[in-house]
Scaffold this motif. Structure first.
Motif, short mmCIF file in Angstrom:
data_model
loop_
_atom_site.label_atom_id
_atom_site.label_comp_id
_atom_site.label_asym_id
_atom_site.label_seq_id
_atom_site.Cartn_x
_atom_site.Cartn_y
_atom_site.Cartn_z
N GLY A 171 0.81 -1.21 0.00
CA GLY A 171 0.00 0.00 0.00
C GLY A 171 0.85 1.26 0.00
O GLY A 171 2.07 1.24 0.20
N ALA A 172 0.18 2.40 -0.20
CA ALA A 172 0.86 3.69 -0.33
C ALA A 172 1.59 4.09 0.94
O ALA A 172 2.70 4.63 0.89
CB ALA A 172 -0.15 4.77 -0.72
N VAL A 173 0.98 3.82 2.10
CA VAL A 173 1.61 4.20 3.37
C VAL A 173 2.90 3.42 3.56
O VAL A 173 3.96 3.97 3.88
CB VAL A 173 0.65 3.97 4.55
CG1 VAL A 173 1.36 4.26 5.87
CG2 VAL A 173 -0.59 4.84 4.42
N PHE A 174 2.82 2.10 3.34
CA PHE A 174 4.00 1.25 3.49
C PHE A 174 5.11 1.70 2.53
O PHE A 174 6.27 1.82 2.92
CB PHE A 174 3.64 -0.21 3.22
CG PHE A 174 4.83 -1.12 3.09
CD1 PHE A 174 5.49 -1.59 4.20
CD2 PHE A 174 5.29 -1.47 1.82
CE1 PHE A 174 6.60 -2.41 4.07
CE2 PHE A 174 6.40 -2.30 1.68
CZ PHE A 174 7.05 -2.77 2.82
N GLU A 175 4.75 1.94 1.29
CA GLU A 175 5.75 2.31 0.29
C GLU A 175 6.43 3.63 0.65
O GLU A 175 7.65 3.77 0.52
CB GLU A 175 5.10 2.42 -1.09
CG GLU A 175 4.57 1.11 -1.64
CD GLU A 175 5.67 0.10 -1.90
OE1 GLU A 175 6.83 0.52 -2.11
OE2 GLU A 175 5.38 -1.11 -1.90
N THR A 176 5.65 4.61 1.12
CA THR A 176 6.21 5.91 1.44
C THR A 176 7.12 5.83 2.66
O THR A 176 8.21 6.41 2.69
CB THR A 176 5.10 6.95 1.66
OG1 THR A 176 4.30 7.02 0.48
CG2 THR A 176 5.68 8.32 1.97
N LEU A 177 6.67 5.12 3.71
CA LEU A 177 7.49 4.99 4.90
C LEU A 177 8.76 4.19 4.61
O LEU A 177 9.84 4.52 5.10
CB LEU A 177 6.69 4.32 6.02
CG LEU A 177 5.58 5.16 6.64
CD1 LEU A 177 4.77 4.34 7.63
CD2 LEU A 177 6.16 6.39 7.33
N SER A 178 8.62 3.15 3.81
CA SER A 178 9.78 2.35 3.45
C SER A 178 10.81 3.21 2.72
O SER A 178 12.01 3.15 3.01
CB SER A 178 9.35 1.18 2.55
OG SER A 178 10.47 0.43 2.13
N TYR A 179 10.34 4.04 1.81
CA TYR A 179 11.22 4.95 1.10
C TYR A 179 11.90 5.93 2.05
O TYR A 179 13.12 6.15 1.99
CB TYR A 179 10.43 5.72 0.05
CG TYR A 179 11.08 7.03 -0.35
CD1 TYR A 179 12.19 7.04 -1.20
CD2 TYR A 179 10.60 8.23 0.15
CE1 TYR A 179 12.79 8.24 -1.54
CE2 TYR A 179 11.21 9.42 -0.18
CZ TYR A 179 12.30 9.44 -1.03
OH TYR A 179 12.90 10.62 -1.35
N SER A 180 11.13 6.52 2.98
CA SER A 180 11.66 7.55 3.86
C SER A 180 12.72 6.99 4.81
O SER A 180 13.78 7.59 4.99
CB SER A 180 10.52 8.18 4.66
OG SER A 180 9.58 8.79 3.80
#
Length: 379
Positions: A171-180
């Motif tokens: 999901g979008a939240v996981f992807e964004t946090l993983s990136y950050s």
């Protein structure tokens, strides 16, 4: 740290003199605070940085009951630095055996006490990530052997941390946090000149709260940004404000030689995105040099702390019960970041007060419009 806070910490410590022949042996007994959260850990580390030489430093954990991930990294690092600063001084601990959780997380062995697990020894779970130390050169060499970027080496660890943060592996939240998280870890390897860095995380389901901490003892934010001619990072406070602006970097700026391409190119968005994500009900803290800055929701803006910290330390707190709202905001954060990036290209240089104001207002674009209008009007 205020004089009152320093005196409060100082009152917790006692000097014990032992007479041995004609000379006195000085032991400084240091009472560790009952709860090591962000404010108390910062005050305690400030006190340790100011400590004077003695024959022995004796840390008393008899009152300590609560220890969060960020204080584990910070305090263990400061105790080790204190021991290294005075190599002839004995460093020991007492009344610590009730702290089995901290021992399991690797806190004690991180500064040399043989109690509990070593950093990285415990496996962890979806509820916690024990203290783990990464050697930067090993990560770089491993990436070279595999023919991949350093970011790929950190992918698995960042995904594990992101999964704990949002309770999902997609999901979008996981992807964004993983990136950050990955971006911050990668920045340590590529920019900090640190030999190693530590990470630690904990999830409290009953509190709907996740805390992730990352700490390195490298050159710090001010030094890493000094090559960017478009910003005035002449002190630690200014450097921290700049570092959280979108697309501000010590390597990627107008006129810089571009060497890296692809998904791991220096975009300067890692700290910006993560800080905005955390402010959606949580908090974001960063310390470097003599300054620490805590960002909260817009109505509370930000708070500065006095520090004595060589390197960069980051603490992210996310409210898991507000992640549904966050998902809708992710695209807004990204778009606003690119919009701000394009707008300050118009003026090339960003002054320190503008960067600070934008952070205080959580990147309200109307504030940025007023800043641009004022700057253009003074030309």
């Amino acid at each position: 740290m205020s004089a009152l806070e320093f005196q409060r910490i100082l009152s917790l410590s006692k000097y014990i003199l032992f007479q041995k022949g004609a000379s006195a042996i000085v032991t400084i007994r240091i009472a560790v605070p009952r709860s090591l959260d962000l404010p108390s850990a910062l005050s305690f580390s400030f006190f340790l940085a100011k400590a004077e030489q003695a024959d022995e430093f004796l840390f008393d954990f008899s009152q300590t009951r609560h220890l969060e991930p960020f204080p584990m990294l910070l305090v263990s690092s400061e105790i080790r630095r204190l021991a290294n600063r005075f190599p002839g001084t004995k460093t020991s601990c007492t009344n610590f055996r009730h702290m089995t959780y901290a021992g399991h997380m690797g806190f004690f062995q991180a500064f040399g006490l043989d109690f509990g697990k070593a950093p990285g020894e415990a496996n962890g779970s979806r509820r916690y990530l024990p203290l783990k130390l990464f050697r930067c050169e090993q990560l770089i060499q491993s990436a070279v052997r595999k023919g991949v970027e350093v970011g790929n080496e950190l992918e698995g660890e960042s995904q594990h941390m992101a999964e704990m943060l949002c309770g999902s592996d997609s999901g979008a939240v996981f992807e964004t946090l993983s990136y950050s998280v990955r971006e911050m870890m990668r920045n340590v390897v590529e920019h900090s000149k640190a030999t190693q860095f530590g990470i630690c995380a904990q999830f409290w389901p009953s509190m709907n709260r996740v805390e992730v901490a990352i700490l390195d003892r490298g050159i710090g934010l001010r030094k890493s940004l000094e090559n960017n001619p478009h910003i005035d990072a002449s002190n630690d406070k200014r450097a921290i404000n700049y570092a959280l602006m979108p697309a501000v970097s010590g390597k990627a700026f107008k006129g810089a030689r571009r060497r890296q391409r692809g998904p791991w190119a220096n975009s300067g968005f890692g700290l910006y995105m993560t800080s905005r994500i955390c402010r959606n009900g949580g908090t974001f803290f960063v310390a470097s040099g003599d300054t620490g800055m805590l960002l909260t929701k817009k109505s509370e803006a930000k708070r500065y702390f006095d520090c004595i910290f060589g390197g960069t330390a980051i603490r992210m707190v996310v409210r898991t019960d507000q992640l549904a709202d966050l998902k809708d905001a992710l695209e807004v954060y990204r778009n606003e970041g690119y919009l701000i990036q394009n707008r300050y290209k118009e003026i090339v240089s960003i002054d320190p007060s503008s960067a600070s104001l934008m952070l205080s207002q959580d990147f309200d674009l109307s504030v940025w419009d007023r800043i641009l209008a004022k700057l253009k009007g003074t030309r």
